[in-house]
Design an enzyme around this catalytic site. Structure first.
Site, PDB file in Angstrom:
ATOM      1  CB  SER A 124      -0.890   0.000   1.246  1.00 32.74           C
ATOM      2  OG  SER A 124      -1.510   1.250   1.438  1.00 32.74           O
ATOM      3  CE1 TYR A 148      -3.586  -2.200   5.397  1.00 31.81           C
ATOM      4  CE2 TYR A 148      -3.317   0.110   4.808  1.00 31.81           C
ATOM      5  CZ  TYR A 148      -3.482  -1.199   4.439  1.00 31.81           C
ATOM      6  OH  TYR A 148      -3.545  -1.538   3.104  1.00 31.81           O
ATOM      7  CE  LYS A 152      -1.370  -4.194   3.262  1.00 23.83           C
ATOM      8  NZ  LYS A 152      -1.620  -5.488   2.570  1.00 23.83           N
TER       9      LYS A 152
END
Length: 339
Positions: A124, A148, A152
């Site tokens: 991402s 989050y 990643k």
């Protein structure tokens, strides 16, 4: 090619299945359906007139994952499985580290057991954090601002280390910007379980009457119309990028991070106007205060994807909105309503 796909029933996963099945690959899908639907896979089979293996399991279930991987003996893995809500990651960070990081470590270990040395990872653009310059290129510092994004970034580093330590290994870390839209058939699309976290599914639910209005967070940014500007990419273009990345991994060794975007920004109000054109009526919207952490603009540098993958996005904002409306208007309750 034999391809093992984790999280294949999700939004991006299901569209990528259509792409890969259409290209003639043999697939095994592993999904725990925590944020996806079995109905999506039924529709993928209808769209492609092809079948694939399915294992209902969690990537944290080491024994089942390893057994499924070894039994299928894939040439490559496409790894979508992961939790992805920024806000929830701040509320439940340990869940995100367990699912996204530990689960990915389990996956790489299962690949070692099965002798599989190629992986395409669903990463991402959140790994970049606050923009030090635009457009974001792959050399931009990695400084995610939420759990989050940090998961990643951690998985990217883990895959880099695994690739360096594994003879003949290759990996593509695809840093998505903002996937939107749906398959042209209107049969598969984005179906958030709760209140949508992203702009287009929220607009779509307002357009179809599921929600009263859209809140536009801030209209005083330094953009064309004062609203936030983002790089939106059609999910079908994104699916094609995965196919190109698999071909890239098949002919190379090593690990590369690659942006997947259009290189162009679209503001919130430009997206609303395009969606109004697609659905044929006005979208109720109101200006709300800025959200903490939001930035004025974010868009990708795309030269690396063109150079390494021979890939570029082909679909514009009109196609994004038209396909989204086709999906939402014929599936007003998402996969909860058979169409």
């Amino acid at each position: 090619m034999r391809i093992f796909v984790t999280g294949g029933a999700g939004y991006i996963g299901s569209h990528t299945l259509v792409q890969l099945l259409g290209a003639g690959h043999d697939l095994c899908v592993l999904d725990n359906f925590s944020n996806s639907s079995l109905e999506a896979l039924r529709r993928v089979r209808q769209l492609t007139n092809r079948d694939f293996a399915l294992v209902e399991a969690d990537i944290r279930d080491t024994a089942t994952l390893t057994e499924a991987m070894s039994g299928f003996a894939p040439d490559a893995v496409v790894h979508f499985a992961g939790l992805k809500a920024v806000g929830e990651s701040g509320e439940k960070p340990l869940l995100y580290y367990d699912n996204n990081v530990t689960g990915s470590a389990n996956l790489l270990a299962a690949m070692d057991t099965a002798g599989c040395r190629r992986i395409v990872f669903s990463s991402s653009a959140t790994v970049y954090g606050e923009a030090q310059y635009l457009p974001f290129d792959e050399d931009h510092p990695i400084a995610p601002t939420n759990p989050y994004g940090r998961t990643k970034a951690m998985v990217e580093e883990m895959i880099r280390d695994w690739t360096a330590a594994t003879d003949g290994a290759s990996a593509a870390l695809l840093r998505y910007f903002n996937p939107v839209g749906a398959h042209e058939s209107g049969r598969i699309g984005e179906d958030p379980r709760d209140i949508p976290n992203n702009l287009m599914p929220f607009i779509a639910q307002v357009a179809v009457g599921r929600r009263a209005k859209l809140s536009v967070f801030g209209d005083d940014y330094e953009t064309r119309d004062g609203t936030g500007e983002r790089d939106y990419i059609h999910v079908v273009d994104l699916a094609a990028a995965h196919s190109a990345a698999l071909e890239y991994c098949a002919r190379t060794e090593g690990c590369e991070a690659i942006n997947v975007g259009t290189g162009r920004g679209i503001t919130v109000m430009e997206m609303v106007a395009a969606y109004e054109e697609a659905c044929g009526h006005a979208i109720a919207a109101e200006i709300a205060p800025r959200r903490p952490g939001d930035v004025a603009s974010s868009y990708a540098a795309t030269a690396k994807a063109a150079r390494l993958l021979n890939w570029h996005a082909e679909r514009g904002v009109d196609a994004m909105c038209e396909s989204s409306w086709r999906w939402q208007s014929t599936n007003s309750e998402g996969y909860g309503e058979k169409a």
